[in-house]
Design a protein around this motif. Structure first.
Motif, mmCIF file in Angstrom:
data_model
loop_
_atom_site.group_PDB
_atom_site.id
_atom_site.type_symbol
_atom_site.label_atom_id
_atom_site.label_comp_id
_atom_site.label_asym_id
_atom_site.label_seq_id
_atom_site.Cartn_x
_atom_site.Cartn_y
_atom_site.Cartn_z
ATOM 1 N N ARG A 87 9.059 7.069 0.540
ATOM 2 C CA ARG A 87 7.821 7.494 -0.111
ATOM 3 C C ARG A 87 6.712 6.508 0.254
ATOM 4 O O ARG A 87 6.820 5.323 -0.044
ATOM 5 C CB ARG A 87 8.010 7.564 -1.633
ATOM 6 C CG ARG A 87 8.993 8.637 -2.067
ATOM 7 C CD ARG A 87 9.081 8.714 -3.592
ATOM 8 N NE ARG A 87 10.040 9.720 -4.013
ATOM 9 C CZ ARG A 87 9.782 11.007 -4.144
ATOM 10 N NH1 ARG A 87 8.555 11.445 -3.870
ATOM 11 N NH2 ARG A 87 10.704 11.853 -4.533
ATOM 12 N N ILE A 88 5.688 7.015 0.881
ATOM 13 C CA ILE A 88 4.530 6.190 1.222
ATOM 14 C C ILE A 88 3.509 6.346 0.101
ATOM 15 O O ILE A 88 3.032 7.452 -0.166
ATOM 16 C CB ILE A 88 3.922 6.610 2.570
ATOM 17 C CG1 ILE A 88 4.953 6.466 3.694
ATOM 18 C CG2 ILE A 88 2.681 5.775 2.877
ATOM 19 C CD1 ILE A 88 4.456 6.919 5.057
ATOM 20 N N ALA A 89 3.200 5.253 -0.566
ATOM 21 C CA ALA A 89 2.275 5.298 -1.700
ATOM 22 C C ALA A 89 0.831 5.379 -1.215
ATOM 23 O O ALA A 89 0.509 4.999 -0.080
ATOM 24 C CB ALA A 89 2.467 4.059 -2.573
ATOM 25 N N ASP A 90 -0.037 5.874 -2.069
ATOM 26 C CA ASP A 90 -1.455 5.960 -1.750
ATOM 27 C C ASP A 90 -2.003 4.551 -1.500
ATOM 28 O O ASP A 90 -1.729 3.616 -2.262
ATOM 29 C CB ASP A 90 -2.216 6.608 -2.917
ATOM 30 C CG ASP A 90 -3.630 6.990 -2.541
ATOM 31 O OD1 ASP A 90 -3.816 7.631 -1.495
ATOM 32 O OD2 ASP A 90 -4.563 6.641 -3.310
ATOM 33 N N ASP A 91 -2.725 4.385 -0.417
ATOM 34 C CA ASP A 91 -3.329 3.115 0.005
ATOM 35 C C ASP A 91 -2.315 2.113 0.565
ATOM 36 O O ASP A 91 -2.674 0.971 0.858
ATOM 37 C CB ASP A 91 -4.103 2.443 -1.142
ATOM 38 C CG ASP A 91 -5.438 3.119 -1.415
ATOM 39 O OD1 ASP A 91 -5.950 3.819 -0.519
ATOM 40 O OD2 ASP A 91 -5.970 2.967 -2.534
ATOM 41 N N ALA A 92 -1.047 2.512 0.718
ATOM 42 C CA ALA A 92 -0.044 1.600 1.273
ATOM 43 C C ALA A 92 -0.370 1.297 2.734
ATOM 44 O O ALA A 92 -0.984 2.096 3.440
ATOM 45 C CB ALA A 92 1.343 2.213 1.170
ATOM 46 N N THR A 93 0.059 0.122 3.182
ATOM 47 C CA THR A 93 -0.092 -0.256 4.586
ATOM 48 C C THR A 93 1.290 -0.614 5.148
ATOM 49 O O THR A 93 2.253 -0.735 4.413
ATOM 50 C CB THR A 93 -1.037 -1.461 4.745
ATOM 51 O OG1 THR A 93 -0.534 -2.566 3.985
ATOM 52 C CG2 THR A 93 -2.444 -1.122 4.268
ATOM 53 N N HIS A 101 -2.495 7.843 3.178
ATOM 54 C CA HIS A 101 -2.450 8.812 2.097
ATOM 55 C C HIS A 101 -1.027 8.824 1.534
ATOM 56 O O HIS A 101 -0.064 8.488 2.230
ATOM 57 C CB HIS A 101 -2.774 10.216 2.617
ATOM 58 C CG HIS A 101 -4.189 10.383 3.066
ATOM 59 N ND1 HIS A 101 -5.250 10.476 2.196
ATOM 60 C CD2 HIS A 101 -4.721 10.504 4.318
ATOM 61 C CE1 HIS A 101 -6.372 10.632 2.873
ATOM 62 N NE2 HIS A 101 -6.078 10.655 4.169
ATOM 63 N N GLU A 102 -0.892 9.220 0.299
ATOM 64 C CA GLU A 102 0.443 9.362 -0.279
ATOM 65 C C GLU A 102 1.184 10.496 0.426
ATOM 66 O O GLU A 102 0.643 11.588 0.609
ATOM 67 C CB GLU A 102 0.345 9.668 -1.777
ATOM 68 C CG GLU A 102 1.691 9.831 -2.453
ATOM 69 C CD GLU A 102 1.561 10.093 -3.944
ATOM 70 O OE1 GLU A 102 2.596 10.348 -4.598
ATOM 71 O OE2 GLU A 102 0.423 10.045 -4.465
#
Length: 246
Positions: free
Chosen positions: A91-97, A231-232
């Motif tokens: 899961r890629i979170a919102d604003d993750a890098t 983006h998430e």
């Protein structure tokens, strides 16, 4: 390596292995395996530079423990692949890098990879075309020998010129690198997935278009996509022995 470099090498090993354990505990096994292997090699380099017997024994024990865990993960992954039941979700979170194409796809690329299928309805607008270009560049730099990339996308009927000319240019350029680009269009395509002929299938909720626009042309992350905010979205990874027949 000199004794002066030892603290830095040890610190690097600890950092990489800490990341390996975190990925392991969250069920991201292939990514953790890559980190375990990198961290183990760093510890082996440290071991070679250490003269104190007690420290050498300590490092040998650590190396053995991490190698045992890496072997367990490898066996687990291979069994799941054999059973056709391998599934991993990120899961890629919102604003993750930290989710460049290299970071996301590296665990699934091997020397056996020669053919790639990309199904994504949104390779149309300029930034999406650049995303696909970056994906192709990533494959060219990776430790594989890709000979064919298949792209199935939707046609930009409203302004098809830029899409058509960009993909035609990319096709010509890839051919100079010994890679064929097979282009096909569909008006009904909806799902997004990327298939490798070594058996891996990667489904990303947003396809290749999961990066946010940079805040400015000179903001961090404009060039280096490991630093670009995302983006998430969700990345689902499967394995099958019958990729080419899907």
């Amino acid at each position: 390596m000199t004794q002066n470099h030892l603290p830095g090498m040890e610190s690097s090993a600890i950092s990489v292995l800490k990341r390996a354990v975190e990925l392991d505990q969250s069920g991201r096994f292939l990514e953790s395996l890559v980190c375990y292997q990198e961290g183990i090699q760093l510890l082996i380099d440290v071991l070679k530079a250490v003269n104190d017997d007690s420290k050498r024994g300590h490092y040998r024990g650590k190396i053995k423990g991490y190698m045992d865990r890496a072997e367990q993960i490898k066996a687990h992954v291979n069994q799941k692949k054999e059973d056709g039941k391998y599934h991993e979700q990120v899961r890629i979170a919102d604003d993750a890098t930290g989710y460049s194409y290299e970071a996301v796809f590296k665990p699934y690329i091997s020397g056996a990879l020669t053919e790639v299928w990309v199904e994504d309805p949104y390779i149309r607008h300029t930034h999406q075309l650049y995303n696909f270009l970056r994906f192709c560049e990533m494959l060219l730099k990776a430790s594989c020998k890709v000979k064919t990339i298949h792209l199935l996308t939707s046609s930009d009927d409203a302004d098809g010129g830029p899409q058509t000319s960009a993909l035609a240019e990319l096709k010509r350029n890839l051919s100079t690198h010994g890679v064929a680009l097979d282009l096909q269009y569909s008006s009904t395509i909806h799902d997004r997935e990327i298939r490798f002929d070594n058996g891996w299938i990667i489904k990303i909720g947003r396809g290749l278009d999961y990066f946010k626009r940079p805040k400015g042309r000179f903001s961090i992350g404009y060039c280096d996509f490991d630093l670009r905010q995302c983006h998430e979205t969700t990345v689902d990874v499967f394995h099958t022995k019958h990729t080419k027949t899907l």
